[in-house]
Design an enzyme around this catalytic site. Sequence first.
Site, PDB file in Angstrom:
ATOM      1  N   HIS A  54       2.327  -6.392  -6.905  1.00  0.00           N
ATOM      2  CA  HIS A  54       2.856  -5.069  -6.567  1.00  0.00           C
ATOM      3  C   HIS A  54       1.727  -4.203  -6.007  1.00  0.00           C
ATOM      4  CE1 HIS A  54       1.706  -4.379 -10.951  1.00  0.00           C
ATOM      5  NE2 HIS A  54       1.057  -3.415 -10.338  1.00  0.00           N
TER       6      HIS A  54
HETATM    7  P1  TYD Z   1       3.801  -4.983 -14.906  1.00  0.00           P
HETATM    8  O1  TYD Z   1       3.084  -3.795 -14.358  1.00  0.00           O
HETATM    9  O2  TYD Z   1       4.889  -5.560 -14.064  1.00  0.00           O
HETATM   10  O3  TYD Z   1       2.749  -6.123 -15.258  1.00  0.00           O
HETATM   11  P2  TYD Z   1       1.742  -6.940 -14.302  1.00  0.00           P
HETATM   12  O4  TYD Z   1       1.529  -6.139 -13.064  1.00  0.00           O
HETATM   13  O5  TYD Z   1       0.502  -7.090 -15.106  1.00  0.00           O
HETATM   14  O6  TYD Z   1       2.361  -8.275 -14.034  1.00  0.00           O
HETATM   15  O7  TYD Z   1       4.362  -4.583 -16.321  1.00  0.00           O
HETATM   16  C1  TYD Z   1       5.076  -5.463 -17.155  1.00  0.00           C
HETATM   17  C2  TYD Z   1       6.074  -4.676 -17.967  1.00  0.00           C
HETATM   18  O8  TYD Z   1       5.408  -3.726 -18.807  1.00  0.00           O
HETATM   19  C3  TYD Z   1       7.032  -3.886 -17.111  1.00  0.00           C
HETATM   20  O9  TYD Z   1       8.319  -3.974 -17.724  1.00  0.00           O
HETATM   21  C4  TYD Z   1       6.557  -2.475 -17.197  1.00  0.00           C
HETATM   22  C5  TYD Z   1       5.879  -2.409 -18.542  1.00  0.00           C
HETATM   23  N1  TYD Z   1       4.726  -1.480 -18.570  1.00  0.00           N
HETATM   24  C6  TYD Z   1       4.821  -0.287 -19.282  1.00  0.00           C
HETATM   25  O10 TYD Z   1       5.850   0.030 -19.893  1.00  0.00           O
HETATM   26  N2  TYD Z   1       3.728   0.542 -19.296  1.00  0.00           N
HETATM   27  C7  TYD Z   1       2.587   0.241 -18.631  1.00  0.00           C
HETATM   28  O11 TYD Z   1       1.606   1.019 -18.688  1.00  0.00           O
HETATM   29  C8  TYD Z   1       2.521  -0.992 -17.884  1.00  0.00           C
HETATM   30  C9  TYD Z   1       1.262  -1.378 -17.136  1.00  0.00           C
HETATM   31  C10 TYD Z   1       3.616  -1.816 -17.883  1.00  0.00           C
END
Ligand code: TYD
Length: 137
Positions: A54
């Site tokens: 992302h």
């Molecule tokens: P995501 O940002 O998609 O993880 P990565 O980029 O590391 O693969 O986040 C995973 C899940 O956690 C998503 O459902 C959103 C949640 N999340 C939060 O609730 N708060 C946060 O600060 C972060 C980073 C993620």
Amino acid sequence: MNKKDVDIITLQSFLDAPDGRLFIGEALKHIPFAIKRFYFINQLADSQAIRGKHAHKNLEQVIFCINGSFDLGLDDGRQKWNIVMNNPAHGVLLKKKVWHTMTNFSPNCVILVVANDYYDENDYIRNYDEFVRYIGE
Ligand code: TYD
């Protein structure tokens, strides 16, 4: 990696052998913003896992690999870089509008991220085509 286009933050560290090494980062000094949030990722049991995939519209973050290693892929729409994250003293500034991907995790990998704002799903661009359109606007 084209070093001049990726901001690497180097933390000060103190070795207190045999009692461990201490790493320090201070907001608005080593970290180029006021920190509002941090999160860390462990238990990366599957080396085939892919995280990230992302970009953010506004959020800026600094990402560290504080144990083990992984590959950080960056793409600003013009250039792509791959950075092997294996030095706990080195943080990479994830600027806004940079597509990032984390892969190739070592079993003991621990990732620490500090961010300049709270979590906001509306700030995410999770579709690559949408990212390309967004940065072209
Ligand atoms: P995501 O940002 O998609 O993880 P990565 O980029 O590391 O693969 O986040 C995973 C899940 O956690 C998503 O459902 C959103 C949640 N999340 C939060 O609730 N708060 C946060 O600060 C972060 C980073 C993620």
